[in-house]
Design a protein around this motif. Structure first.
Motif, mmCIF file in Angstrom:
data_model
loop_
_atom_site.group_PDB
_atom_site.id
_atom_site.type_symbol
_atom_site.label_atom_id
_atom_site.label_comp_id
_atom_site.label_asym_id
_atom_site.label_seq_id
_atom_site.Cartn_x
_atom_site.Cartn_y
_atom_site.Cartn_z
ATOM 1 N N TRP A 152 0.856 -1.182 0.000
ATOM 2 C CA TRP A 152 0.000 0.000 0.000
ATOM 3 C C TRP A 152 0.891 1.230 0.000
ATOM 4 O O TRP A 152 1.978 1.215 0.557
ATOM 5 C CB TRP A 152 -0.917 0.012 1.221
ATOM 6 C CG TRP A 152 -1.937 -1.084 1.194
ATOM 7 C CD1 TRP A 152 -1.716 -2.419 1.379
ATOM 8 C CD2 TRP A 152 -3.327 -0.951 0.943
ATOM 9 N NE1 TRP A 152 -2.884 -3.122 1.264
ATOM 10 C CE2 TRP A 152 -3.896 -2.241 0.997
ATOM 11 C CE3 TRP A 152 -4.161 0.133 0.684
ATOM 12 C CZ2 TRP A 152 -5.249 -2.468 0.805
ATOM 13 C CZ3 TRP A 152 -5.516 -0.096 0.500
ATOM 14 C CH2 TRP A 152 -6.056 -1.379 0.545
ATOM 15 N N SER A 153 0.434 2.298 -0.625
ATOM 16 C CA SER A 153 1.232 3.527 -0.609
ATOM 17 C C SER A 153 0.434 4.632 0.062
ATOM 18 O O SER A 153 -0.793 4.658 0.012
ATOM 19 C CB SER A 153 1.644 3.931 -2.028
ATOM 20 O OG SER A 153 0.509 4.326 -2.763
ATOM 21 N N GLY A 154 1.180 5.519 0.677
ATOM 22 C CA GLY A 154 0.578 6.638 1.382
ATOM 23 C C GLY A 154 1.609 7.725 1.556
ATOM 24 O O GLY A 154 2.662 7.701 0.913
ATOM 25 N N PRO A 155 1.331 8.638 2.449
ATOM 26 C CA PRO A 155 2.264 9.759 2.631
ATOM 27 C C PRO A 155 3.626 9.297 3.153
ATOM 28 O O PRO A 155 3.717 8.313 3.875
ATOM 29 C CB PRO A 155 1.555 10.649 3.657
ATOM 30 C CG PRO A 155 0.538 9.785 4.313
ATOM 31 C CD PRO A 155 0.188 8.700 3.347
ATOM 32 N N GLN A 156 4.658 10.031 2.770
ATOM 33 C CA GLN A 156 6.011 9.726 3.244
ATOM 34 C C GLN A 156 6.102 9.898 4.751
ATOM 35 O O GLN A 156 6.775 9.148 5.428
ATOM 36 C CB GLN A 156 7.031 10.656 2.571
ATOM 37 C CG GLN A 156 7.189 10.408 1.102
ATOM 38 C CD GLN A 156 7.934 9.119 0.819
ATOM 39 O OE1 GLN A 156 8.681 8.624 1.647
ATOM 40 N NE2 GLN A 156 7.709 8.556 -0.343
ATOM 41 N N LYS A 157 5.444 10.925 5.256
ATOM 42 C CA LYS A 157 5.472 11.203 6.690
ATOM 43 C C LYS A 157 4.045 11.079 7.221
ATOM 44 O O LYS A 157 3.145 11.787 6.781
ATOM 45 C CB LYS A 157 6.023 12.597 6.963
ATOM 46 C CG LYS A 157 6.194 12.875 8.429
ATOM 47 C CD LYS A 157 6.894 14.189 8.677
ATOM 48 C CE LYS A 157 7.051 14.348 10.175
ATOM 49 N NZ LYS A 157 7.661 15.603 10.537
ATOM 50 N N HIS A 158 3.860 10.163 8.159
ATOM 51 C CA HIS A 158 2.542 9.941 8.739
ATOM 52 C C HIS A 158 2.176 11.108 9.648
ATOM 53 O O HIS A 158 2.971 11.537 10.472
ATOM 54 C CB HIS A 158 2.546 8.625 9.526
ATOM 55 C CG HIS A 158 1.205 8.234 10.043
ATOM 56 N ND1 HIS A 158 0.254 7.642 9.238
ATOM 57 C CD2 HIS A 158 0.652 8.378 11.258
ATOM 58 C CE1 HIS A 158 -0.822 7.423 9.960
ATOM 59 N NE2 HIS A 158 -0.604 7.857 11.179
ATOM 60 N N LYS A 159 0.972 11.622 9.508
ATOM 61 C CA LYS A 159 0.518 12.742 10.331
ATOM 62 C C LYS A 159 0.169 12.249 11.736
ATOM 63 O O LYS A 159 -0.305 11.138 11.904
ATOM 64 C CB LYS A 159 -0.692 13.402 9.684
ATOM 65 C CG LYS A 159 -0.378 13.962 8.312
ATOM 66 C CD LYS A 159 -1.628 14.461 7.649
ATOM 67 C CE LYS A 159 -1.330 14.887 6.225
ATOM 68 N NZ LYS A 159 -2.534 15.175 5.484
ATOM 69 N N ASN A 160 0.380 13.101 12.739
ATOM 70 C CA ASN A 160 0.196 12.645 14.110
ATOM 71 C C ASN A 160 -0.521 13.646 15.006
ATOM 72 O O ASN A 160 -0.415 13.577 16.207
ATOM 73 C CB ASN A 160 1.559 12.279 14.717
ATOM 74 C CG ASN A 160 1.403 11.444 15.972
ATOM 75 O OD1 ASN A 160 0.468 10.672 16.100
ATOM 76 N ND2 ASN A 160 2.310 11.609 16.911
ATOM 77 N N HIS A 161 -1.254 14.609 14.452
ATOM 78 C CA HIS A 161 -2.007 15.500 15.325
ATOM 79 C C HIS A 161 -3.464 15.030 15.379
ATOM 80 O O HIS A 161 -3.904 14.229 14.553
ATOM 81 C CB HIS A 161 -1.866 16.960 14.884
ATOM 82 C CG HIS A 161 -2.180 17.196 13.442
ATOM 83 N ND1 HIS A 161 -1.265 16.998 12.436
ATOM 84 C CD2 HIS A 161 -3.328 17.577 12.838
ATOM 85 C CE1 HIS A 161 -1.825 17.267 11.275
ATOM 86 N NE2 HIS A 161 -3.074 17.610 11.488
ATOM 87 N N TYR A 162 -4.182 15.502 16.384
ATOM 88 C CA TYR A 162 -5.557 15.060 16.571
ATOM 89 C C TYR A 162 -6.391 15.352 15.326
ATOM 90 O O TYR A 162 -6.272 16.391 14.713
ATOM 91 C CB TYR A 162 -6.172 15.716 17.808
ATOM 92 C CG TYR A 162 -5.380 15.396 19.053
ATOM 93 C CD1 TYR A 162 -5.274 14.084 19.492
ATOM 94 C CD2 TYR A 162 -4.701 16.376 19.756
ATOM 95 C CE1 TYR A 162 -4.520 13.756 20.608
ATOM 96 C CE2 TYR A 162 -3.951 16.061 20.889
ATOM 97 C CZ TYR A 162 -3.867 14.749 21.302
ATOM 98 O OH TYR A 162 -3.123 14.434 22.403
ATOM 99 N N TRP A 163 -7.216 14.387 14.941
ATOM 100 C CA TRP A 163 -8.080 14.392 13.761
ATOM 101 C C TRP A 163 -7.303 14.290 12.455
ATOM 102 O O TRP A 163 -7.897 14.359 11.384
ATOM 103 C CB TRP A 163 -9.005 15.613 13.726
ATOM 104 C CG TRP A 163 -9.964 15.664 14.867
ATOM 105 C CD1 TRP A 163 -10.006 16.628 15.838
ATOM 106 C CD2 TRP A 163 -11.004 14.741 15.189
ATOM 107 N NE1 TRP A 163 -11.008 16.350 16.735
ATOM 108 C CE2 TRP A 163 -11.641 15.206 16.364
ATOM 109 C CE3 TRP A 163 -11.453 13.566 14.610
ATOM 110 C CZ2 TRP A 163 -12.696 14.533 16.958
ATOM 111 C CZ3 TRP A 163 -12.517 12.891 15.197
ATOM 112 C CH2 TRP A 163 -13.129 13.384 16.349
#
Length: 185
Positions: free
Chosen positions: A165-176
């Motif tokens: 699976w592909s997705g963003p290089q950097k996973h987001k980690n803030h609420y919502w």
């Protein structure tokens, strides 16, 4: 196009903000795991992503389940496999620091192998692989939204990428925040 959306829950209402000893972290962690979410506006993109999913999965922790409700959804699947990586703690009586500082310290120690009172990093990695496999299985019927947690979502994302699976290089980690993964042909 089928996608797997990893979304972090809403901002939790944190238990006690006074200074505590590491030996008190076990009780603080239990309170945090029972915490509800703060009333706040949800980003429009998060609402749109939630409404686009044909299946909504969530961890069994209250802040994830309340976040699903805040998104106007009902969970199709709830499973402890999606719960946050447990936080270790110690039995020391000193020094006393704010819980957030202890949480950061013990999370860092956890990455380096300290796991008293929690699952090890390796055990959590194994659980994240099971979680990713479960999401991939659910995605066979259409797009899936997982309302989960920061560290666990990052570990699941890593497993999804390893599974093609592909997705963003950097996973987001803030609420919502949400990260979208699609299967590469």
């Amino acid at each position: 196009m089928t996608k797997i959306i990893l979304m972090r829950h809403g901002k939790p209402l944190l238990p006690g903000t006074g200074w505590i000893a590491p030996a008190e972290m076990g009780r603080w962690i239990e309170s945090y795991n029972r915490s509800e979410i703060a009333a706040e506006s949800i980003p429009a993109i998060s609402l749109d992503l939630a409404s686009s999913a044909s299946c909504v999965a969530a961890s069994t922790l209250p802040r994830a389940l309340l976040s699903v409700q805040a998104l106007g959804q009902m969970p199709s699947v709830t499973d402890a496999v999606f719960c946050e990586a447990t936080l270790p703690f110690a039995t020391w009586r000193r020094p006393r620091l704010p819980p957030a500082m202890w949480a950061a310290f013990f999370r860092l120690a956890w990455f380096f192998g300290y796991s008293r009172g929690s699952d090890s990093f390796r055990a959590t990695q194994a659980r994240s692989k099971m979680a990713a496999e479960k999401l991939v299985d659910l995605a066979k019927a259409g797009s899936v939204l997982l309302v989960g947690h920061g560290i666990m979502n990052r570990l699941i994302a890593k497993e999804l990428v390893a599974m093609g699976w592909s997705g963003p290089q950097k996973h987001k980690n803030h609420y919502w925040s949400a990260s979208v993964y699609v299967l590469q042909p």
